[in-house]
Scaffold this motif. Structure first.
Motif, mmCIF file in Angstrom:
data_model
loop_
_atom_site.group_PDB
_atom_site.id
_atom_site.type_symbol
_atom_site.label_atom_id
_atom_site.label_comp_id
_atom_site.label_asym_id
_atom_site.label_seq_id
_atom_site.Cartn_x
_atom_site.Cartn_y
_atom_site.Cartn_z
ATOM 1 N N VAL A 53 0.872 -1.172 0.000
ATOM 2 C CA VAL A 53 0.000 0.000 0.000
ATOM 3 C C VAL A 53 0.914 1.229 0.000
ATOM 4 O O VAL A 53 1.483 1.583 1.030
ATOM 5 C CB VAL A 53 -0.940 0.025 1.230
ATOM 6 N N PRO A 54 1.076 1.865 -1.155
ATOM 7 C CA PRO A 54 2.026 2.974 -1.229
ATOM 8 C C PRO A 54 1.482 4.264 -0.617
ATOM 9 O O PRO A 54 0.272 4.488 -0.568
ATOM 10 C CB PRO A 54 2.234 3.152 -2.734
ATOM 11 N N GLN A 55 2.393 5.077 -0.154
ATOM 12 C CA GLN A 55 2.098 6.435 0.280
ATOM 13 C C GLN A 55 2.603 7.374 -0.809
ATOM 14 O O GLN A 55 3.643 7.112 -1.429
ATOM 15 C CB GLN A 55 2.829 6.766 1.584
ATOM 16 N N PHE A 56 1.888 8.454 -1.038
ATOM 17 C CA PHE A 56 2.320 9.464 -1.999
ATOM 18 C C PHE A 56 2.520 10.772 -1.256
ATOM 19 O O PHE A 56 1.702 11.150 -0.411
ATOM 20 C CB PHE A 56 1.276 9.642 -3.110
ATOM 21 N N PHE A 57 3.603 11.454 -1.573
ATOM 22 C CA PHE A 57 3.918 12.740 -0.962
ATOM 23 C C PHE A 57 4.039 13.773 -2.071
ATOM 24 O O PHE A 57 4.919 13.662 -2.930
ATOM 25 C CB PHE A 57 5.240 12.669 -0.184
ATOM 26 N N GLN A 58 3.151 14.757 -2.074
ATOM 27 C CA GLN A 58 3.260 15.863 -3.029
ATOM 28 C C GLN A 58 3.988 16.984 -2.297
ATOM 29 O O GLN A 58 3.484 17.538 -1.319
ATOM 30 C CB GLN A 58 1.898 16.342 -3.511
#
Length: 86
Positions: A53-58
């Motif tokens: 389950v990936p995390q995304f950081f903008q």
């Protein structure tokens, strides 16, 4: 380069489970103000990648020097999206 220092700082913090937003003056960049904004979101479970389950950081890093309208004023902004774990 001050904006890039902010980006590197935020990526390092985000991928180590720390808060990745903040304001600071990078070492060697006296007079620069760097503000970093970081928005986190969670992806969907990926069965084809062992249920990761990936995390995304903008991340947005904004660097400024001087006063707007001044002869020495500079402004730069970088934006990146980082997926973790890769």
């Amino acid at each position: 380069q001050a904006g890039r220092a902010g980006m590197d700082w935020a990526i390092s913090r985000a991928t180590n489970g720390q808060a990745c937003s903040g304001a600071f003056t990078p070492p060697g960049f006296d007079g620069f103000n760097v503000a970093v904004a970081c928005v986190t979101s969670t992806g969907t479970q990926l069965p084809e990648e062992n249920d990761k389950v990936p995390q995304f950081f903008q991340i947005t890093s904004t660097a400024q020097f001087g006063v707007p309208g001044g002869a020495d004023y500079t402004y730069g902004q970088l934006t990146a999206v980082v997926e973790w774990p890769p």
